[in-house]
Motif scaffolding. Structure first.
Motif, PDB file in Angstrom:
ATOM      1  N   MET A   8       3.793  12.038   7.957  1.00 37.05           N
ATOM      2  CA  MET A   8       2.553  12.055   7.187  1.00 37.05           C
ATOM      3  C   MET A   8       2.851  11.565   5.772  1.00 37.05           C
ATOM      4  O   MET A   8       3.840  11.973   5.174  1.00 37.05           O
ATOM      5  N   LYS A   9       2.045  10.681   5.285  1.00 34.14           N
ATOM      6  CA  LYS A   9       2.211  10.182   3.922  1.00 34.14           C
ATOM      7  C   LYS A   9       0.989  10.603   3.105  1.00 34.14           C
ATOM      8  O   LYS A   9      -0.095  10.781   3.654  1.00 34.14           O
ATOM      9  N   PRO A  10       1.184  10.788   1.819  1.00 36.94           N
ATOM     10  CA  PRO A  10       0.017  11.156   1.011  1.00 36.94           C
ATOM     11  C   PRO A  10      -0.877   9.946   0.741  1.00 36.94           C
ATOM     12  O   PRO A  10      -0.399   8.843   0.511  1.00 36.94           O
ATOM     13  N   ASP A  11      -2.146  10.162   0.798  1.00 38.42           N
ATOM     14  CA  ASP A  11      -3.118   9.144   0.398  1.00 38.42           C
ATOM     15  C   ASP A  11      -3.752   9.625  -0.900  1.00 38.42           C
ATOM     16  O   ASP A  11      -4.353  10.692  -0.948  1.00 38.42           O
ATOM     17  N   LEU A  12      -3.581   8.859  -1.946  1.00 35.60           N
ATOM     18  CA  LEU A  12      -4.133   9.215  -3.243  1.00 35.60           C
ATOM     19  C   LEU A  12      -5.389   8.405  -3.500  1.00 35.60           C
ATOM     20  O   LEU A  12      -5.412   7.207  -3.260  1.00 35.60           O
ATOM     21  N   VAL A  13      -6.399   9.074  -3.984  1.00 32.35           N
ATOM     22  CA  VAL A  13      -7.625   8.385  -4.372  1.00 32.35           C
ATOM     23  C   VAL A  13      -8.006   8.855  -5.764  1.00 32.35           C
ATOM     24  O   VAL A  13      -7.731   9.978  -6.155  1.00 32.35           O
ATOM     25  N   ALA A  14      -8.611   7.984  -6.526  1.00 35.77           N
ATOM     26  CA  ALA A  14      -9.054   8.317  -7.872  1.00 35.77           C
ATOM     27  C   ALA A  14     -10.265   7.461  -8.209  1.00 35.77           C
ATOM     28  O   ALA A  14     -10.410   6.346  -7.708  1.00 35.77           O
ATOM     29  N   PRO A  15     -11.134   7.990  -9.057  1.00 40.87           N
ATOM     30  CA  PRO A  15     -12.290   7.182  -9.463  1.00 40.87           C
ATOM     31  C   PRO A  15     -11.823   5.970 -10.264  1.00 40.87           C
ATOM     32  O   PRO A  15     -10.933   6.069 -11.089  1.00 40.87           O
ATOM     33  N   GLY A  16     -12.380   4.849  -9.974  1.00 45.89           N
ATOM     34  CA  GLY A  16     -12.009   3.634 -10.684  1.00 45.89           C
ATOM     35  C   GLY A  16     -13.203   2.754 -11.007  1.00 45.89           C
ATOM     36  O   GLY A  16     -13.049   1.595 -11.369  1.00 45.89           O
ATOM     37  N   SER A  54     -14.022  -1.034 -14.641  1.00 59.55           N
ATOM     38  CA  SER A  54     -13.753  -0.669 -13.253  1.00 59.55           C
ATOM     39  C   SER A  54     -12.476  -1.338 -12.778  1.00 59.55           C
ATOM     40  O   SER A  54     -12.045  -2.339 -13.334  1.00 59.55           O
ATOM     41  N   GLY A  55     -11.892  -0.758 -11.735  1.00 61.89           N
ATOM     42  CA  GLY A  55     -10.726  -1.355 -11.100  1.00 61.89           C
ATOM     43  C   GLY A  55      -9.499  -0.456 -11.138  1.00 61.89           C
ATOM     44  O   GLY A  55      -9.543   0.680 -11.615  1.00 61.89           O
ATOM     45  N   THR A  56      -8.391  -0.985 -10.635  1.00 63.85           N
ATOM     46  CA  THR A  56      -7.162  -0.203 -10.586  1.00 63.85           C
ATOM     47  C   THR A  56      -6.639   0.110 -11.983  1.00 63.85           C
ATOM     48  O   THR A  56      -5.938   1.106 -12.168  1.00 63.85           O
ATOM     49  N   SER A  57      -6.990  -0.700 -12.961  1.00 66.35           N
ATOM     50  CA  SER A  57      -6.561  -0.419 -14.334  1.00 66.35           C
ATOM     51  C   SER A  57      -7.211   0.850 -14.873  1.00 66.35           C
ATOM     52  O   SER A  57      -6.713   1.433 -15.828  1.00 66.35           O
ATOM     53  N   MET A  58      -8.298   1.274 -14.282  1.00 62.29           N
ATOM     54  CA  MET A  58      -8.953   2.514 -14.680  1.00 62.29           C
ATOM     55  C   MET A  58      -8.530   3.674 -13.781  1.00 62.29           C
ATOM     56  O   MET A  58      -8.425   4.814 -14.238  1.00 62.29           O
ATOM     57  N   THR A  60      -5.559   4.027 -12.180  1.00 62.56           N
ATOM     58  CA  THR A  60      -4.145   4.374 -12.334  1.00 62.56           C
ATOM     59  C   THR A  60      -3.917   5.452 -13.388  1.00 62.56           C
ATOM     60  O   THR A  60      -3.190   6.414 -13.126  1.00 62.56           O
ATOM     61  N   PRO A  61      -4.512   5.374 -14.584  1.00 65.49           N
ATOM     62  CA  PRO A  61      -4.298   6.453 -15.556  1.00 65.49           C
ATOM     63  C   PRO A  61      -4.835   7.804 -15.081  1.00 65.49           C
ATOM     64  O   PRO A  61      -4.247   8.847 -15.396  1.00 65.49           O
ATOM     65  N   VAL A  62      -5.921   7.809 -14.328  1.00 62.75           N
ATOM     66  CA  VAL A  62      -6.461   9.062 -13.795  1.00 62.75           C
ATOM     67  C   VAL A  62      -5.449   9.678 -12.831  1.00 62.75           C
ATOM     68  O   VAL A  62      -5.141  10.873 -12.896  1.00 62.75           O
ATOM     69  N   THR A  63      -4.894   8.865 -11.944  1.00 58.55           N
ATOM     70  CA  THR A  63      -3.910   9.339 -10.979  1.00 58.55           C
ATOM     71  C   THR A  63      -2.645   9.820 -11.679  1.00 58.55           C
ATOM     72  O   THR A  63      -2.103  10.876 -11.356  1.00 58.55           O
ATOM     73  N   THR A  64      -2.173   9.073 -12.665  1.00 62.68           N
ATOM     74  CA  THR A  64      -0.967   9.450 -13.397  1.00 62.68           C
ATOM     75  C   THR A  64      -1.158  10.763 -14.138  1.00 62.68           C
ATOM     76  O   THR A  64      -0.279  11.637 -14.121  1.00 62.68           O
ATOM     77  N   GLY A  65      -2.283  10.923 -14.789  1.00 57.30           N
ATOM     78  CA  GLY A  65      -2.558  12.159 -15.508  1.00 57.30           C
ATOM     79  C   GLY A  65      -2.611  13.358 -14.585  1.00 57.30           C
ATOM     80  O   GLY A  65      -2.064  14.426 -14.891  1.00 57.30           O
TER      81      GLY A  65
END
Length: 80
Positions: A8-16, A54-58, A60-65
């Motif tokens: 099982m691998k983690p699936d990460l999702v974040a608003p972007g 919008s996009g992964t540039s938005m 990624t910081p949410v996921t990192t935080g």
């Protein structure tokens, strides 16, 4: 979800989408410090260097935080 070998691998999702962010304007000083109520409406931007992006540039910081918060939780000893 599962990998090809069954792990099982983690699936990460974040608003972007439509994340309120700063947009630097090098020619202006204090460009992101507009008066109260100067935030743009959804999908717009303001003259103070604040815009919805919008996009992964938005995302990624949410996921990192959030990852940093989870790590700190475990480092502080709050785990079962």
């Amino acid at each position: 979800g599962p990998t090809n070998d069954g792990r099982m691998k983690p699936d990460l999702v974040a608003p972007g989408h439509a994340i309120l962010s700063s947009g630097a304007r090098p020619s202006q000083v204090n460009e992101c410090e507009g008066p109260s109520g100067s935030f743009p409406s959804a999908g717009g931007s303001s003259t103070y260097g604040i815009a919805y992006m919008s996009g992964t540039s938005m995302a990624t910081p949410v996921t990192t935080g959030n990852a940093a918060l989870v790590r700190q939780y475990f480092m502080d000893g709050y785990y079962p």
